[in-house]
Design a protein around this motif. Structure first.
Motif, PDB file in Angstrom:
ATOM      1  N   GLN A  24       0.820  -1.227   0.000  1.00 55.08           N
ATOM      2  CA  GLN A  24       0.000   0.000   0.000  1.00 55.08           C
ATOM      3  C   GLN A  24       0.849   1.270   0.000  1.00 55.08           C
ATOM      4  N   LEU A  27      -2.045   7.248  -3.402  1.00 62.33           N
ATOM      5  CA  LEU A  27      -1.941   8.518  -4.127  1.00 62.33           C
ATOM      6  C   LEU A  27      -3.055   9.434  -3.627  1.00 62.33           C
ATOM      7  N   GLY A  52      -6.886  -2.863  -6.838  1.00 62.97           N
ATOM      8  CA  GLY A  52      -6.370  -2.200  -5.645  1.00 62.97           C
ATOM      9  C   GLY A  52      -6.739  -0.729  -5.544  1.00 62.97           C
ATOM     10  N   GLU A  74     -10.551  -5.010  -4.547  1.00 63.14           N
ATOM     11  CA  GLU A  74      -9.713  -4.661  -3.393  1.00 63.14           C
ATOM     12  C   GLU A  74      -9.717  -5.783  -2.362  1.00 63.14           C
ATOM     13  N   ASP A 100      -9.427 -11.047  -3.941  1.00 63.81           N
ATOM     14  CA  ASP A 100      -8.029 -11.102  -4.360  1.00 63.81           C
ATOM     15  C   ASP A 100      -7.915 -10.965  -5.877  1.00 63.81           C
TER      16      ASP A 100
END
Ligand code: SAM
Length: 279
Positions: A24, A27, A52, A74, A100
């Motif tokens: 992780q 942004l 993600g 996610e 996943d």
């Protein structure tokens, strides 16, 4: 959009302290996420698969830039409530998949509209995901473009031409089926927390008619050739478990050549020779 809370507040409220194990690096700069989304555009009418989404900075940008639908996959359950808030602002345009990415199948989410993959990828599974998208069948694939963030060093390997240190298995797989280029770099200070290295956003456009060969054969050949990249191919290809000389001859490649000198077409010819040899 303007009434969605700032991403820093989203992270604080949902306890989204970054986990290294999930790769992780978030942004938070909406100018930058907008730039990435525009690089994937025009998005009108497109379904975007985002891997993600985390707190959803890029997700917001993709929706603002006009994506018809974003399907966001996610794995971190802490992020789902934050993403639900974004979904509530964009009636029906954001589909959140809690799971996943490594086992995610995009096909049930496609509806015939152009599909695109856009992501700031978790670095620990980034190349595995890329290889799965590059080797998908049938071809042309279900997506018409990928715009993806990688660590700069990985991006350089993806777009590398023969003859240099960066050229390897990823360059061959990407060059075989796509036209790949680096669009721009992103400095570590743009992420929370900042990673150690610079990142790059790359674009990969599928080739309509790549030279035919079977992906698994090409993967085997490149793994053998670049696994011992300093050795001559007559030596390194022995790890395939078959005599390399007839393969090299069938592909028109000098047995004394080394992997990094061989263009993509050479590896494709070798993969076809391996298949023809029944290996
Ligand atoms: N897109 C967000 C952004 O740009 O701020 C977050 C990007 S962060 C580099 C990678 C994201 O991928 C994280 O949200 C992480 O939880 C998620 N992730 C990590 N492993 C995953 C997996 N196997 N499947 C789906 N998501 C995963």
């Amino acid at each position: 959009m303007s009434d969605l809370p700032p991403l820093r507040e989203v992270i604080r409220r949902h306890g989204l302290a970054a986990k290294k194990s999930l790769g992780q690096n978030f942004l938070l700069d909406l100018n930058l996420t907008g730039r990435i989304a525009r690089a994937a555009g025009p998005l009108d009418g497109a379904t975007v698969i985002e891997i993600g989404p985390g707190p959803g900075g890029l997700t917001r940008a993709l929706l603002t830039e006009g994506a018809r639908r974003v399907v966001a996959v996610e794995r971190d359950e802490r992020a789902i409530a934050a993403l639900d808030e974004i979904a509530a602002h964009h009636s029906g345009r954001l589909v959140i998949v809690s799971g996943d990415a490594l086992t995610f199948d995009a096909k049930p989410y496609l509806d015939g509209s152009p599909a695109r993959i856009v992501a700031n990828l978790p670095y620990n599974i980034a190349t595995v995901l890329l290889v799965s998208w590059l080797t998908t069948e049938p071809w042309p694939p279900w997506y018409d473009r990928m715009v993806l963030m990688f660590q700069r060093e990985v991006a350089e390997r993806i777009v590398a031409a023969p003859g240099g240190k960066s050229y390897g298995r990823l360059s061959v797989l990407a060059g075989w089926r796509t036209e790949a280029k680096i669009l721009f770099d992103v400095h570590p200070s743009n992420f929370v927390p900042p990673p150690k290295v610079t990142s790059s956003v790359i674009e990969l456009i599928p080739r309509v008619a790549p030279p035919p060969c079977r992906g698994p054969m090409l993967e085997r050949i490149t793994a053998a050739a670049f696994g011992q990249r300093r050795k001559m191919l007559r030596q390194s290809l022995k790890s395939l478990g078959t005599d390399p000389l007839p393969l090299l001859e069938a592909a028109g490649i000098e047995p004394t050549a080394r992997a990094e000198e061989i263009p993509v077409e050479g590896f494709v010819a070798l993969a076809r020779a391996l298949e023809a040899a029944g290996e």
